[in-house]
Scaffold this motif. Structure first.
Motif, PDB file in Angstrom:
ATOM      1  N   LEU A 116       6.064  -0.771   6.734  1.00  0.00           N
ATOM      2  CA  LEU A 116       5.451  -1.697   5.540  1.00  0.00           C
ATOM      3  C   LEU A 116       6.627  -1.848   4.670  1.00  0.00           C
ATOM      4  N   GLN A 165       4.558   3.645   7.684  1.00  0.00           N
ATOM      5  CA  GLN A 165       5.047   3.428   6.265  1.00  0.00           C
ATOM      6  C   GLN A 165       6.634   2.702   6.305  1.00  0.00           C
ATOM      7  N   GLY A 187       0.710  -1.128  -0.054  1.00  0.00           N
ATOM      8  CA  GLY A 187      -0.051   0.040  -0.347  1.00  0.00           C
ATOM      9  C   GLY A 187       0.755   1.241  -0.136  1.00  0.00           C
ATOM     10  N   ILE A 188       2.100   1.231  -0.269  1.00  0.00           N
ATOM     11  CA  ILE A 188       3.004   2.484  -0.391  1.00  0.00           C
ATOM     12  C   ILE A 188       3.543   2.721  -1.897  1.00  0.00           C
ATOM     13  N   TYR A 198      10.568  -5.148   1.355  1.00  0.00           N
ATOM     14  CA  TYR A 198      11.756  -5.318   0.666  1.00  0.00           C
ATOM     15  C   TYR A 198      12.548  -6.625   1.312  1.00  0.00           C
TER      16      TYR A 198
END
Lengths: 253, 334
Positions: A154, A151, A135-136, A159
């Motif tokens: 996330l 964030q 979602g980023i 990664y």
């Protein structure tokens, strides 16, 4: 039964402090395993031993039937064990997309890195898909250091996932993030486990998070593994209560 | 592809290439020649230190090695006093890489401040060896063949060799920046242990970057030796050289491509001009100190990054995008 990840009899002292004392932990392939325990019980140290950041004084770590006890972190990652850190660690002065690209080629030789470009089109696509998944994706071009804490969590998850590891170790994925994001992260983990059969090992203080998500839970206390079992078994165990609420044993002494 | 940025780059390089055709005063060709030399050195230094965050204060080890390589080989091979001397320049670079390997093996075991201190210590080992060893000529240094060229055009071949070094260093640095290797160096700068846990062979990456960066610095040392015709250990192994190179990179923009070029050009030109016009040699040190303080306080990432962020309004843009995303995540979950 054979396990994907197996730590046996791990001990490790830092100076006079016995951080780990005869710890054992098994993670079944395709499961979500939890690791809980009071602060300072050695959960993160055990993570560090498994992922090669800390060498154990005693004991062995097996991954997919192979002894990886004294391997370096980069070697262990290449074999397929990915991890996140308790306090999220991202590459703050690189863009979000560049952060993703660092992890894309987990078994490429370093010499090849000198001659190949930073990314191929397919790697960028895969990275963007993964960012979309957490979602980023819209933030891909920003400097990672400007992201909010949630964030960053996330991004770190994304990664680690992009290298497609067989087992993913998450160190407090729900720590310090708001409730909405906790649920978001839990649902991602469940989805990955169900659809891609990913194996997880999760350290977490949030009991609700662990009990709802995990197939099996291992409890640590004061450097050793107290017990392992299903969430229901753990909840019913008196030793676990003692460990968390302050030792009944000590009072008896 | 000809982007706007590339046209600017090519234009600026063309100006530098044309400079000695327009300005033929030896004083000025010499000043800009030295500026070019420092631009090449600083860019090459930045290619490792800037990208990886390992601030090495031992660039003079490579510079001095290059200078002594040129002087010693010219002597032992009896190189005639002609353009043949210039073939020693790449050899200076190669020898500098050869000494960079053991230095890297020792120094790259440690990080941050300890690394800086170790590189300084190693530098003094080099300086003291050059002063005390017999084959280096001790404090009286070494002489190179005297080039019997006319005063008016003497600087020109040196100017273009230095210019070529800037071009090579810049291309190399730009190339490293867009390879996987460069990405890994920058990952090491931001968080070495995290990079290790994502499969980056940090040891091999650091060492090869360190050794690569020594090449141009060694070449520049050899060029300097041939230009001066005489080298002294205290000038080619000079601690002020180490600090200047780092200052130039920090001033322009540590870890950027344009920053070290800008920093080196401005500072070296300014320094030589001041020395030329106000013969008191320490004036430039006072000005540099003040300039450096201002930059570190008001634009710690260097001039290039500061200006770029202002022009693109990076912070505002980022803040709003991040807030949007937060709201989006919260909205999706409800």
């Amino acid at each position: 039964m054979s396990f994907l990840l197996e730590a046996k009899g791990i001990s490790r002292a830092f100076g006079g402090v016995q951080a780990l004392n005869d710890c054992s932990l098994n993670v079944e392939k395709g499961s979500i395993a939890g690791l809980i325990g009071p602060n300072g019980s050695g959960k993160t140290t055990l993570f560090n031993v498994i992922t090669g950041y800390v060498r154990p004084d005693q004991g062995t770590v097996n991954f997919a039937g192979e002894d990886v006890t004294n391997a370096r972190p980069d070697e262990i990652f290449s074999k397929g064990v990915g991890r996140t850190f308790q306090l999220t660690r991202i590459f703050a002065r690189m863009s979000v997309l560049e952060n993703m690209l660092v992890a894309t080629q987990r078994d490429e030789s370093w010499l090849k890195g000198l001659t190949r470009s930073m990314s191929s089109a397919s790697e960028v696509d895969a990275a963007m898909d993964m960012l979309e998944f957490v979602g980023i994706a819209k933030l891909a071009q920003l400097q990672a250091g400007s992201l909010s804490y949630g964030q960053r969590k996330l991004l770190e998850l994304a990664y680690v996932l992009i290298a497609n590891p067989d087992v993913i170790l998450l160190d407090e994925p729900a720590g310090g993030v708001n409730l909405t994001l906790i649920n978001e992260i839990a649902s991602k983990i469940r989805l990955l486990n169900k659809e891609q059969k990913k194996t997880f090992l999760i350290v977490e203080h949030n009991m609700e998070f662990v009990m709802n998500l995990c197939d099996s839970v291992t409890v640590m206390n004061q450097g050793h593994t107290l017990m392992s079992g299903t969430p229901a078994e753990v909840r019913a165990d008196k030793r676990v209560l003692d460990a968390y609420l302050g030792g009944g044993e000590e009072e008896e002494n | 592809m000809l982007t706007k940025a590339r046209i600017v780059w090519i234009g600026l390089f063309a100006l530098l290439a044309l400079f000695p055709l327009v300005v033929t005063t030896p004083t000025w060709t010499s000043i800009i020649m030295f500026a070019l030399m420092y631009m090449a050195i600083t860019t090459s230094w930045n290619m490792f230190s800037g990208y990886s965050g390992y601030v090495a204060l031992g660039a003079a080890c490579f510079f001095g090695t290059g200078a002594y390589t040129a002087a010693l080989l010219a002597k032992h091979w009896n190189v005639p006093a002609s353009g043949d001397l210039f073939w020693l320049i790449p050899l200076g670079g190669i020898l500098a890489m050869a000494v960079a390997l053991p230095i890297g093996l020792i120094a790259l075991r440690v990080r941050r401040h300890t690394f800086v201190v170790i590189t300084i210590a190693i530098f003094f080992v080099f300086q003291l060896s050059a002063i005390n060893a017999s084959f280096t000529g001790g404090t009286s240094g070494l002489q190179l063949p005297f080039l019997p060229w006319g005063f008016q055009d003497f600087n020109v071949p040196f100017y273009y060799l230095a210019f070529a070094m800037v071009v090579v260093a810049t291309l190399l640095s730009a190339w490293v920046r867009q390879t996987r290797f460069g990405l890994q160096l920058m990952a090491i700068r931001d968080d070495e242990d995290r990079a290790l846990g994502l499969g980056v062979r940090v040891w091999a990456v650091k060492l090869s970057g360190f050794v690569m960066s020594a090449f141009i610095i060694g070449c520049a040392g050899a060029l300097y030796a041939i230009y001066q015709g005489q080298i002294y250990p205290q000038f080619v192994f000079n601690p002020l050289f180490d600090i200047s190179v780092a200052l130039m990179a920090f001033l322009g923009g540590f870890g950027t491509l344009a920053g070290p070029l800008l920093g080196a050009f401005v500072l070296e030109t300014l320094q030589l001009w001041l020395t030329e016009n106000y013969s008191s040699g320490s004036l430039y040190l006072i000005i540099f100190g003040a300039l450096f303080l201002l930059v570190i306080i008001f634009m710690p990432q260097g001039v290039v990054v500061y200006v770029k962020d202002r022009v693109t309004k990076r912070e505002d843009r980022e803040r709003s995008m991040i807030a949007d995303n937060e709201a989006q995540i919260a909205g999706a979950a409800q």
